[in-house]
Design a protein around this motif. Structure first.
Motif, PDB file in Angstrom:
ATOM      1  N   ALA A  10      -0.773   2.620 -14.247  1.00 23.70           N
ATOM      2  CA  ALA A  10      -1.870   2.913 -13.326  1.00 23.70           C
ATOM      3  C   ALA A  10      -2.775   1.701 -13.121  1.00 23.70           C
ATOM      4  CB  ALA A  10      -2.673   4.104 -13.831  1.00 23.70           C
ATOM      5  N   VAL A  11      -3.055   0.967 -14.194  1.00 28.70           N
ATOM      6  CA  VAL A  11      -3.875  -0.238 -14.065  1.00 28.70           C
ATOM      7  C   VAL A  11      -3.141  -1.279 -13.217  1.00 28.70           C
ATOM      8  CG1 VAL A  11      -4.848  -2.191 -15.350  1.00 28.70           C
ATOM      9  CG2 VAL A  11      -5.251   0.160 -16.128  1.00 28.70           C
ATOM     10  N   THR A  12      -1.849  -1.416 -13.433  1.00 30.70           N
ATOM     11  CA  THR A  12      -1.055  -2.348 -12.627  1.00 30.70           C
ATOM     12  C   THR A  12      -1.060  -1.929 -11.161  1.00 30.70           C
ATOM     13  OG1 THR A  12       0.362  -2.830 -14.519  1.00 30.70           O
ATOM     14  CG2 THR A  12       1.232  -3.385 -12.345  1.00 30.70           C
ATOM     15  N   ASN A  13      -0.897  -0.642 -10.907  1.00 30.25           N
ATOM     16  CA  ASN A  13      -0.937  -0.133  -9.537  1.00 30.25           C
ATOM     17  C   ASN A  13      -2.277  -0.458  -8.868  1.00 30.25           C
ATOM     18  OD1 ASN A  13       0.139   1.481  -7.300  1.00 30.25           O
ATOM     19  ND2 ASN A  13      -1.421   2.959  -7.884  1.00 30.25           N
ATOM     20  N   MET A  14      -3.366  -0.258  -9.595  1.00 31.42           N
ATOM     21  CA  MET A  14      -4.683  -0.546  -9.020  1.00 31.42           C
ATOM     22  C   MET A  14      -4.888  -2.036  -8.801  1.00 31.42           C
ATOM     23  SD  MET A  14      -5.970   2.226  -8.129  1.00 31.42           S
ATOM     24  CE  MET A  14      -7.530   1.568  -7.576  1.00 31.42           C
ATOM     25  N   PHE A  15      -4.276  -2.877  -9.626  1.00 30.06           N
ATOM     26  CA  PHE A  15      -4.349  -4.323  -9.393  1.00 30.06           C
ATOM     27  C   PHE A  15      -3.773  -4.651  -8.018  1.00 30.06           C
ATOM     28  CE2 PHE A  15      -2.020  -8.327  -9.342  1.00 30.06           C
ATOM     29  CZ  PHE A  15      -3.064  -9.236  -9.525  1.00 30.06           C
ATOM     30  N   PHE A  16      -2.608  -4.099  -7.720  1.00 31.19           N
ATOM     31  CA  PHE A  16      -1.994  -4.371  -6.421  1.00 31.19           C
ATOM     32  C   PHE A  16      -2.773  -3.720  -5.284  1.00 31.19           C
ATOM     33  CE2 PHE A  16       1.672  -5.159  -9.233  1.00 31.19           C
ATOM     34  CZ  PHE A  16       1.899  -6.477  -8.870  1.00 31.19           C
ATOM     35  N   TYR A  17      -3.320  -2.540  -5.527  1.00 29.47           N
ATOM     36  CA  TYR A  17      -4.126  -1.857  -4.516  1.00 29.47           C
ATOM     37  C   TYR A  17      -5.358  -2.689  -4.172  1.00 29.47           C
ATOM     38  CZ  TYR A  17      -6.479   1.995  -2.134  1.00 29.47           C
ATOM     39  OH  TYR A  17      -7.100   2.779  -1.204  1.00 29.47           O
TER      40      TYR A  17
ATOM     41  N   LEU B  41       0.834  -1.194   0.000  1.00 35.30           N
ATOM     42  CA  LEU B  41       0.000   0.000   0.000  1.00 35.30           C
ATOM     43  C   LEU B  41       0.876   1.255   0.000  1.00 35.30           C
ATOM     44  CD1 LEU B  41      -2.681   1.476   0.075  1.00 35.30           C
ATOM     45  CD2 LEU B  41      -2.762   1.082   2.549  1.00 35.30           C
ATOM     46  N   VAL B  42       1.960   1.230   0.758  1.00 35.40           N
ATOM     47  CA  VAL B  42       2.900   2.357   0.748  1.00 35.40           C
ATOM     48  C   VAL B  42       3.450   2.552  -0.662  1.00 35.40           C
ATOM     49  CG1 VAL B  42       5.121   3.201   1.619  1.00 35.40           C
ATOM     50  CG2 VAL B  42       3.482   2.146   3.195  1.00 35.40           C
ATOM     51  N   ALA B  43       3.787   1.458  -1.337  1.00 41.47           N
ATOM     52  CA  ALA B  43       4.299   1.556  -2.712  1.00 41.47           C
ATOM     53  C   ALA B  43       3.251   2.191  -3.634  1.00 41.47           C
ATOM     54  CB  ALA B  43       4.709   0.182  -3.224  1.00 41.47           C
ATOM     55  N   ALA B  44       1.980   1.802  -3.482  1.00 42.86           N
ATOM     56  CA  ALA B  44       0.912   2.380  -4.302  1.00 42.86           C
ATOM     57  C   ALA B  44       0.760   3.877  -4.025  1.00 42.86           C
ATOM     58  CB  ALA B  44      -0.409   1.652  -4.045  1.00 42.86           C
ATOM     59  N   LEU B  45       0.880   4.264  -2.764  1.00 44.71           N
ATOM     60  CA  LEU B  45       0.765   5.670  -2.393  1.00 44.71           C
ATOM     61  C   LEU B  45       1.920   6.486  -2.967  1.00 44.71           C
ATOM     62  CD1 LEU B  45      -0.246   5.040   1.310  1.00 44.71           C
ATOM     63  CD2 LEU B  45      -1.743   5.972  -0.475  1.00 44.71           C
ATOM     64  N   LEU B  46       3.123   5.926  -2.907  1.00 40.82           N
ATOM     65  CA  LEU B  46       4.291   6.620  -3.468  1.00 40.82           C
ATOM     66  C   LEU B  46       4.191   6.710  -4.989  1.00 40.82           C
ATOM     67  CD1 LEU B  46       7.096   5.192  -1.168  1.00 40.82           C
ATOM     68  CD2 LEU B  46       6.059   7.477  -1.093  1.00 40.82           C
ATOM     69  N   PHE B  47       3.644   5.674  -5.619  1.00 39.51           N
ATOM     70  CA  PHE B  47       3.381   5.719  -7.060  1.00 39.51           C
ATOM     71  C   PHE B  47       2.469   6.906  -7.379  1.00 39.51           C
ATOM     72  CE2 PHE B  47       0.410   4.871 -10.494  1.00 39.51           C
ATOM     73  CZ  PHE B  47       1.246   4.549 -11.548  1.00 39.51           C
ATOM     74  N   ASP B  48       1.411   7.052  -6.593  1.00 38.69           N
ATOM     75  CA  ASP B  48       0.467   8.154  -6.823  1.00 38.69           C
ATOM     76  C   ASP B  48       1.159   9.513  -6.762  1.00 38.69           C
ATOM     77  OD1 ASP B  48      -1.540   6.260  -6.947  1.00 38.69           O
ATOM     78  OD2 ASP B  48      -2.448   6.798  -5.024  1.00 38.69           O
ATOM     79  N   GLY B  49       1.987   9.707  -5.761  1.00 37.50           N
ATOM     80  CA  GLY B  49       2.610  11.011  -5.565  1.00 37.50           C
ATOM     81  C   GLY B  49       3.805  11.290  -6.451  1.00 37.50           C
ATOM     82  N   PHE B  50       4.658  10.275  -6.634  1.00 38.53           N
ATOM     83  CA  PHE B  50       5.907  10.506  -7.364  1.00 38.53           C
ATOM     84  C   PHE B  50       5.834  10.229  -8.860  1.00 38.53           C
ATOM     85  CE2 PHE B  50       8.156   9.866  -3.155  1.00 38.53           C
ATOM     86  CZ  PHE B  50       8.556  11.192  -3.043  1.00 38.53           C
ATOM     87  N   PHE B  51       4.930   9.363  -9.309  1.00 39.96           N
ATOM     88  CA  PHE B  51       4.827   9.078 -10.743  1.00 39.96           C
ATOM     89  C   PHE B  51       3.513   9.589 -11.323  1.00 39.96           C
ATOM     90  CE2 PHE B  51       3.285   6.419 -14.244  1.00 39.96           C
ATOM     91  CZ  PHE B  51       4.248   6.710 -15.194  1.00 39.96           C
ATOM     92  N   GLN B  52       2.409   9.164 -10.730  1.00 38.72           N
ATOM     93  CA  GLN B  52       1.116   9.468 -11.327  1.00 38.72           C
ATOM     94  C   GLN B  52       0.841  10.972 -11.390  1.00 38.72           C
ATOM     95  OE1 GLN B  52      -2.793   7.117 -11.238  1.00 38.72           O
ATOM     96  NE2 GLN B  52      -2.715   8.132  -9.251  1.00 38.72           N
ATOM     97  N   ALA B  53       1.018  11.693 -10.295  1.00 35.28           N
ATOM     98  CA  ALA B  53       0.709  13.128 -10.280  1.00 35.28           C
ATOM     99  C   ALA B  53       1.538  13.892 -11.323  1.00 35.28           C
ATOM    100  CB  ALA B  53       0.874  13.708  -8.883  1.00 35.28           C
ATOM    101  N   PRO B  54       2.870  13.736 -11.354  1.00 33.06           N
ATOM    102  CA  PRO B  54       3.629  14.468 -12.381  1.00 33.06           C
ATOM    103  C   PRO B  54       3.283  14.035 -13.808  1.00 33.06           C
ATOM    104  CG  PRO B  54       5.098  13.682 -10.652  1.00 33.06           C
ATOM    105  CD  PRO B  54       3.760  13.061 -10.404  1.00 33.06           C
ATOM    106  N   ALA B  55       3.123  12.731 -14.034  1.00 33.14           N
ATOM    107  CA  ALA B  55       2.785  12.263 -15.384  1.00 33.14           C
ATOM    108  C   ALA B  55       1.449  12.842 -15.837  1.00 33.14           C
ATOM    109  CB  ALA B  55       2.749  10.735 -15.423  1.00 33.14           C
ATOM    110  N   LEU B  56       0.488  12.895 -14.916  1.00 37.22           N
ATOM    111  CA  LEU B  56      -0.824  13.408 -15.284  1.00 37.22           C
ATOM    112  C   LEU B  56      -0.807  14.901 -15.605  1.00 37.22           C
ATOM    113  CD1 LEU B  56      -3.230  11.425 -12.953  1.00 37.22           C
ATOM    114  CD2 LEU B  56      -3.009  11.267 -15.456  1.00 37.22           C
TER     115      LEU B  56
END
Length: 160
Positions: A107-114, A67-82
């Motif tokens: 993002a789909v992969t991230n949600m799979f793990f989430y 879950l921490v990895a998914a949260l860091l994905f959101d902040g460090f990859f998803q937000a800037p990419a978007l």
């Protein structure tokens, strides 16, 4: 090229992804960096999230590593990419297609793990319909973006 406001799907994606950027920076990134989701959290957005976590997603109260990895994905990859994807969609830039497709796959992969953590972890959601209504859009929007980019006839092939 149609003006942005006359492209309803792009308008909807930009609106949703703008919320996603804000959520990623205000909620996900601080939580991923270790700020607690608690009634007395030093970060006000995570104080506000506490009630949701207690009622619907207790894993946020003591997040496991995935879950921490998914949260860091959101902040460090998803937000800037978007931020780039939003601009690229508004302006119909040709480079938004490869960036958007890479983002969508990640993002789909991230949600799979989430979702795996949620449904197979020790705290499944007590109200499935409510949980899905608030979480499924983060799976569906990247899929819609990918389809929009793959099937686009209005996206320039090169230039700009």
């Amino acid at each position: 090229m149609k003006p942005f406001l006359y492209r309803p799907l792009d308008c909807a994606l930009v609106a949703f992804f703008s919320i996603t950027v804000l959520y990623g920076l205000l909620f996900s990134l601080p939580e991923g960096l270790g700020v607690p989701v608690a009634q007395d959290s030093p970060w006000p957005p995570l104080r506000a999230l506490h009630g949701w976590a207690v009622a619907e997603e207790p894993a946020h109260l003591d997040p496991p590593p995935n879950l921490v990895a998914a949260l860091l994905f959101d902040g460090f990859f998803q937000a800037p990419a978007l931020l780039f994807i939003i601009y690229g969609l508004i302006q119909l830039r040709p480079w938004v297609r490869p960036l958007g497709l890479v983002y969508s796959g990640a993002a789909v992969t991230n949600m799979f793990f989430y979702f795996t953590q949620t449904f197979l972890g020790p705290h499944p959601p007590p109200n499935l319909a409510y949980y899905l209504a608030f979480n499924l859009p983060w799976l569906l929007a990247p899929v819609v973006l990918a389809l929009r980019l793959l099937l686009a006839k209005d996206m320039p092939a090169s230039g700009r």
